[in-house]
Design an enzyme around this catalytic site. Sequence first.
Site, PDB file in Angstrom:
ATOM      1  N   GLY A  46       1.176  -1.406  -0.262  1.00  0.00           N
ATOM      2  CA  GLY A  46       0.008   0.071  -0.183  1.00  0.00           C
ATOM      3  C   GLY A  46       0.153   1.186  -0.316  1.00  0.00           C
ATOM      4  N   GLN A  51       2.835   9.682   1.255  1.00  0.00           N
ATOM      5  CA  GLN A  51       4.306   9.799   1.035  1.00  0.00           C
ATOM      6  C   GLN A  51       5.310   9.707   0.194  1.00  0.00           C
ATOM      7  OE1 GLN A  51       2.524   5.251   2.144  1.00  0.00           O
ATOM      8  NE2 GLN A  51       4.201   5.389   2.966  1.00  0.00           N
ATOM      9  N   CYS A  94       5.961  -0.371   7.133  1.00  0.00           N
ATOM     10  CA  CYS A  94       5.101   1.376   6.052  1.00  0.00           C
ATOM     11  C   CYS A  94       6.192   1.271   6.266  1.00  0.00           C
ATOM     12  CB  CYS A  94       4.723   1.702   7.487  1.00  0.00           C
ATOM     13  SG  CYS A  94       4.149   3.585   6.635  1.00  0.00           S
TER      14      CYS A  94
HETATM   15 ZN   LIG Z   1       2.553   3.124   6.098  1.00  0.00          ZN
END
Ligand SMILES: [Zn+2]
Length: 174
Positions: A46, A51, A94
Amino acid sequence: MAILPIITAPDPRLAKKARPVEKVEASVRELMDDMLETMYEAPGIGLAAPQVGVLKRIIVVDCAKTDEKPQPYKLANPEILWRSDELLTNNEGCLSLPEHYADVTRPAEIKVRYLDEQNEIRELHAKGLLATCIQHEIDHLEGTLFVDHISALKRNIILRKLAKLKRQKVPAPA
Ligand SMILES: [Zn+2]
């Protein structure tokens, strides 16, 4: 398509709230495709627009297993309409907190409304890893990271390690 640089924590840009997309048009579609390519390349399951430094409410996910065919989702303005009472704990990672993982508990199932790449309103009922992943990415649109869901002690350990890693990254001599 292009691979975009991913912002890593700690970075104030990851704590900002993203703005809604007015319309999913060509430039948004291009960003969605670049984000997917960036995510696959990382590799990750994801990625949210903040980001890659874009403060828009856009996320991409693909939770297909490695032996399954790709199952990409591109969501603009995702909105959680319903959350199950049943919870699920997943060990989350992440791309903005590389090599750090922690158990996070979230609703096991969700119903999400979003705009697809054709600017059509759609609804998706997600469960399991897909539900976890979509909630993790929507968090990014609010400036929230998975470490914000764990104890301050654990969060500070991870963020301090990442900050130290950043300081050690000196530019390579030409
Ligand atoms: Zn993330």
